[in-house]
Design an enzyme around this catalytic site. Structure first.
Site, mmCIF file in Angstrom:
data_model
loop_
_atom_site.group_PDB
_atom_site.id
_atom_site.type_symbol
_atom_site.label_atom_id
_atom_site.label_comp_id
_atom_site.label_asym_id
_atom_site.label_seq_id
_atom_site.Cartn_x
_atom_site.Cartn_y
_atom_site.Cartn_z
ATOM 1 N N THR A 153 0.859 -1.184 0.000
ATOM 2 C CA THR A 153 0.000 0.000 0.000
ATOM 3 C C THR A 153 0.898 1.236 0.000
ATOM 4 O OG1 THR A 153 -1.935 -0.964 1.055
ATOM 5 C CG2 THR A 153 -1.429 1.272 1.703
ATOM 6 N N ARG B 61 -14.766 -6.485 0.301
ATOM 7 C CA ARG B 61 -14.035 -6.152 1.543
ATOM 8 C C ARG B 61 -13.417 -4.746 1.444
ATOM 9 N NH1 ARG B 61 -8.392 -4.709 2.723
ATOM 10 N NH2 ARG B 61 -8.003 -5.330 4.861
ATOM 11 N N THR C 198 0.016 1.312 7.094
ATOM 12 C CA THR C 198 -0.024 0.201 6.153
ATOM 13 C C THR C 198 0.105 -1.106 6.924
ATOM 14 O OG1 THR C 198 1.236 -0.913 4.396
ATOM 15 C CG2 THR C 198 2.464 0.619 5.755
ATOM 16 N N GLY C 199 -0.401 -2.180 6.339
ATOM 17 C CA GLY C 199 -0.269 -3.483 6.992
ATOM 18 C C GLY C 199 -1.607 -4.194 7.112
ATOM 19 N N GLY D 45 -4.955 -4.725 7.577
ATOM 20 C CA GLY D 45 -5.994 -3.710 7.653
ATOM 21 C C GLY D 45 -7.018 -3.940 8.752
HETATM 22 N N1 ASP Z 1 -3.732 -1.928 4.951
HETATM 23 C C1 ASP Z 1 -4.069 -2.386 3.625
HETATM 24 C C2 ASP Z 1 -5.420 -3.082 3.683
HETATM 25 O O1 ASP Z 1 -5.638 -3.848 4.584
HETATM 26 C C3 ASP Z 1 -3.046 -3.290 3.021
HETATM 27 C C4 ASP Z 1 -1.627 -2.753 3.029
HETATM 28 O O2 ASP Z 1 -1.284 -1.898 3.814
HETATM 29 O O3 ASP Z 1 -0.838 -3.175 2.186
HETATM 30 O O4 ASP Z 1 -6.221 -2.883 2.809
#
Ligand code: ASP
Length: 288
Positions: free
Chosen positions: A165, A192, A214-215, A217
């Site tokens: 992300t 989702r 990020t991470g 979610g």
């Molecule tokens: N946080 C994002 C999500 O869950 C994914 C990501 O950060 O890569 O949609």
């Protein structure tokens, strides 16, 4: 202008140099903007256009084989806009900006969000697939049965980590802005929506700090990661201390993986992640 961008928290990328070049370019585009909101939008747009990141072109696919994008942005005056679950929209951040500027709402999703993009002359019906996406989708043996049960059991089995992300935070010393954009988690159930377009989770801004996360979610959303980091800065912690401390608490409480970038009104920044990697690029106008 002080600006910090990220390219997602996750495992170590195969080609970090190529990705770093694009992150540096995104920071360079943003740092020349007049206002923080323009700076974070420009930086994120540059990353959405690059297939190496999970935002815009190159985004993750959902269980029905549709790529849907999400984004959110907020400024230190408390104004926020976000858009999610949009099929065929490369620059989700532009739609978030339209929601912020033109509507009385904070979050618009799905087909109406795509229509809103159309009416604002934002490109829709974009092909967001890359060869790599196609290979990954084929290898995941997508559900051939269109029933909700088939989708749910397939998504449960294949649902992936957060990864790649993109986001940006900026300040000109008076105003701050934060922006985040994503294709979401790989192979999630169709429809989702994660943390990224939700205020206080994927992004947050106050007069004291702007934050992009990020991470994982779902964990970020339940924890309210971006808001907690901004609140810690408001309570007097430095951006780096706030990022480190809050992320430790996030890991302990949720067991999830995440990354966070934060900038204070004085341009001080903080970066923290508990995954293997999170690439960032930082610029101040004096550097350009
Ligand atoms: N946080 C994002 C999500 O869950 C994914 C990501 O950060 O890569 O949609």
């Amino acid at each position: 202008m002080d600006l910090l961008v990220h390219g997602g928290a996750g495992s170590a990328p195969d080609d970090p140099h190529a990705r770093q070049t694009v992150l540096d370019a995104a920071a360079a585009v943003g740092v020349d903007c007049e206002r923080p909101v323009a700076a974070v939008t420009a930086a994120v747009r540059r990353l959405e256009a690059d297939p190496q990141f999970n935002a815009g072109v190159g985004s993750a696919v959902q269980s029905d084989g549709v790529i849907r994008t999400d984004a959110g942005l907020m400024t230190s005056d408390g104004s926020a806009g976000a858009a999610g679950a949009m099929a065929g929209v490369k620059h989700a951040i532009d739609v978030a900006r339209v929601v912020k500027r033109e509507t009385p709402h904070v979050l618009v999703v799905g087909e109406p969000a795509v229509s809103l993009a159309d009416s604002a002359d934002i490109e829709t019906a974009c092909d967001l697939w890359t060869e790599r996406t196609r290979e990954r989708w084929r290898a995941a043996d997508p559900p051939d049965d269109d029933s909700p049960d088939a989708h749910l059991s397939w998504a449960r089995e294949h649902f992936g980590d957060g990864h790649d992300t993109v986001g940006a935070v900026a300040t000109d010393g008076r105003r701050l802005a934060a922006a985040t954009s994503t294709g979401g988690r790989w192979f999630a159930l169709a429809g989702r929506v994660g943390d990224v377009p939700q205020v206080g989770a994927g992004f947050y801004a106050t007069p004291g700090a702007a934050v992009s996360t990020t991470g994982d979610g779902e964990a970020i959303l339940r924890f309210g990661l971006a808001r907690r980091v901004a609140d810690a800065v408001a309570d007097g912690e430095s951006p780096q201390h706030a990022a480190d401390r809050v992320l430790r608490g996030f890991a302990t409480e949720t067991g999830g993986g995440a990354g966070v970038i934060v900038i204070g009104a004085d341009g001080q920044t903080g970066t923290a992640y508990n995954t293997d990697a999170m690439q960032t690029a930082k610029l101040a106008r004096e550097d350009t």
